[in-house]
Design a protein around this motif. Structure first.
Motif, PDB file in Angstrom:
ATOM      1  N   GLY A  44      85.853 103.526  26.136  1.00 22.43           N
ATOM      2  CA  GLY A  44      84.994 102.936  25.905  1.00 22.43           C
ATOM      3  C   GLY A  44      84.601 102.780  27.603  1.00 22.43           C
ATOM      4  O   GLY A  44      84.315 101.223  28.653  1.00 22.43           O
ATOM      5  N   ARG A  45      84.412 104.610  28.047  1.00 28.30           N
ATOM      6  CA  ARG A  45      84.134 104.316  29.403  1.00 28.30           C
ATOM      7  C   ARG A  45      82.581 104.160  29.718  1.00 28.30           C
ATOM      8  O   ARG A  45      81.955 103.912  31.030  1.00 28.30           O
ATOM      9  CB  ARG A  45      84.852 105.763  30.679  1.00 28.30           C
ATOM     10  CG  ARG A  45      86.142 105.753  30.360  1.00 28.30           C
ATOM     11  CD  ARG A  45      86.472 107.165  30.775  1.00 28.30           C
ATOM     12  NE  ARG A  45      86.338 107.555  32.312  1.00 28.30           N
ATOM     13  CZ  ARG A  45      86.383 108.069  33.102  1.00 28.30           C
ATOM     14  NH1 ARG A  45      87.579 109.311  31.950  1.00 28.30           N
ATOM     15  NH2 ARG A  45      85.572 109.289  33.970  1.00 28.30           N
ATOM     16  N   ILE A  46      81.643 105.381  28.887  1.00 25.68           N
ATOM     17  CA  ILE A  46      80.674 104.342  28.676  1.00 25.68           C
ATOM     18  C   ILE A  46      79.903 103.410  27.115  1.00 25.68           C
ATOM     19  O   ILE A  46      80.742 103.930  26.730  1.00 25.68           O
ATOM     20  CB  ILE A  46      79.656 106.101  28.466  1.00 25.68           C
ATOM     21  CG1 ILE A  46      79.869 107.214  29.869  1.00 25.68           C
ATOM     22  CG2 ILE A  46      78.680 105.731  27.871  1.00 25.68           C
ATOM     23  CD1 ILE A  46      79.925 108.168  29.318  1.00 25.68           C
ATOM     24  N   PRO A  47      79.238 102.508  27.479  1.00 30.01           N
ATOM     25  CA  PRO A  47      78.811 102.085  27.037  1.00 30.01           C
ATOM     26  C   PRO A  47      78.389 102.291  25.444  1.00 30.01           C
ATOM     27  O   PRO A  47      78.089 103.683  24.970  1.00 30.01           O
ATOM     28  CB  PRO A  47      76.975 101.287  26.883  1.00 30.01           C
ATOM     29  CG  PRO A  47      77.621 101.237  28.718  1.00 30.01           C
ATOM     30  CD  PRO A  47      78.297 102.450  29.041  1.00 30.01           C
ATOM     31  N   ALA A  48      78.412 101.696  23.922  1.00 26.37           N
ATOM     32  CA  ALA A  48      78.325 102.352  22.742  1.00 26.37           C
ATOM     33  C   ALA A  48      77.216 102.674  23.011  1.00 26.37           C
ATOM     34  O   ALA A  48      76.246 101.366  23.282  1.00 26.37           O
ATOM     35  CB  ALA A  48      78.951 101.833  21.587  1.00 26.37           C
ATOM     36  N   PRO A  49      76.618 103.233  21.789  1.00 24.26           N
ATOM     37  CA  PRO A  49      75.690 103.838  21.824  1.00 24.26           C
ATOM     38  C   PRO A  49      74.727 102.820  20.432  1.00 24.26           C
ATOM     39  O   PRO A  49      75.630 102.326  19.662  1.00 24.26           O
ATOM     40  CB  PRO A  49      75.013 105.804  21.102  1.00 24.26           C
ATOM     41  CG  PRO A  49      76.210 105.629  20.556  1.00 24.26           C
ATOM     42  CD  PRO A  49      76.894 104.784  21.254  1.00 24.26           C
ATOM     43  N   TYR A  50      73.608 103.081  19.828  1.00 23.06           N
ATOM     44  CA  TYR A  50      72.391 102.358  18.912  1.00 23.06           C
ATOM     45  C   TYR A  50      72.131 103.349  18.012  1.00 23.06           C
ATOM     46  O   TYR A  50      71.720 104.137  18.051  1.00 23.06           O
ATOM     47  CB  TYR A  50      71.412 101.070  19.567  1.00 23.06           C
ATOM     48  CG  TYR A  50      71.951 100.306  20.352  1.00 23.06           C
ATOM     49  CD1 TYR A  50      72.611  98.998  19.555  1.00 23.06           C
ATOM     50  CD2 TYR A  50      71.887 100.469  21.456  1.00 23.06           C
ATOM     51  CE1 TYR A  50      72.434  97.782  20.052  1.00 23.06           C
ATOM     52  CE2 TYR A  50      72.992  99.263  22.745  1.00 23.06           C
ATOM     53  CZ  TYR A  50      73.063  98.015  21.777  1.00 23.06           C
ATOM     54  OH  TYR A  50      73.460  96.685  22.667  1.00 23.06           O
ATOM     55  N   LYS A  51      72.423 103.431  16.395  1.00 25.48           N
ATOM     56  CA  LYS A  51      72.142 103.524  15.228  1.00 25.48           C
ATOM     57  C   LYS A  51      70.750 103.737  15.344  1.00 25.48           C
ATOM     58  O   LYS A  51      70.913 102.585  14.428  1.00 25.48           O
ATOM     59  CB  LYS A  51      73.028 103.934  14.190  1.00 25.48           C
ATOM     60  CG  LYS A  51      72.947 104.844  13.352  1.00 25.48           C
ATOM     61  CD  LYS A  51      72.915 106.277  14.490  1.00 25.48           C
ATOM     62  CE  LYS A  51      73.466 107.386  12.884  1.00 25.48           C
ATOM     63  NZ  LYS A  51      73.735 108.506  13.359  1.00 25.48           N
ATOM     64  N   LEU A  52      69.443 104.325  15.895  1.00 28.05           N
ATOM     65  CA  LEU A  52      68.093 103.858  15.666  1.00 28.05           C
ATOM     66  C   LEU A  52      67.841 104.101  14.199  1.00 28.05           C
ATOM     67  O   LEU A  52      66.489 103.300  13.157  1.00 28.05           O
ATOM     68  CB  LEU A  52      67.757 104.061  16.459  1.00 28.05           C
ATOM     69  CG  LEU A  52      67.443 103.894  17.637  1.00 28.05           C
ATOM     70  CD1 LEU A  52      66.834 103.994  18.805  1.00 28.05           C
ATOM     71  CD2 LEU A  52      67.834 102.421  18.240  1.00 28.05           C
ATOM     72  N   SER A  53      68.247 105.063  13.540  1.00 33.75           N
ATOM     73  CA  SER A  53      67.795 105.576  12.581  1.00 33.75           C
ATOM     74  C   SER A  53      69.235 106.593  11.854  1.00 33.75           C
ATOM     75  O   SER A  53      69.619 106.834  12.212  1.00 33.75           O
ATOM     76  CB  SER A  53      66.626 106.967  12.395  1.00 33.75           C
ATOM     77  OG  SER A  53      66.663 107.659  13.278  1.00 33.75           O
TER      78      SER A  53
END
Length: 74
Positions: A44-53
């Motif tokens: 939780g120290r870095i925001p979670a990414p988004y899965k674009l594909s």
């Protein structure tokens, strides 16, 4: 700073908050390895990414800026 990090950061500040960046930029922003980025996401120290594909994961620039600003305030 290794050259891979400096080249990954070119243009980051000019991105809109809704813009996406990939793993090398995130690693450069936190000056850490790719493995550390994933470990810190899990913690939780870095925001979670988004899965674009199925094979593309990216972070929103605005969320990364906010996380960095929080570190500076703390």
């Amino acid at each position: 700073m290794p050259e891979i990090y400096s080249s990954a950061l070119i243009g980051f500040n000019s991105l809109p908050d809704e813009g996406f960046v990939r793993l090398p930029v995130v690693a450069a922003l936190w000056t850490c390895s790719r493995g550390t980025v994933w470990r810190w996401v899990k913690e939780g120290r870095i925001p979670a990414p988004y899965k674009l594909s199925p094979r593309t994961t990216a972070w929103r620039a605005g969320e990364l800026r906010a996380a960095l600003a929080k570190i500076e305030r703390d």
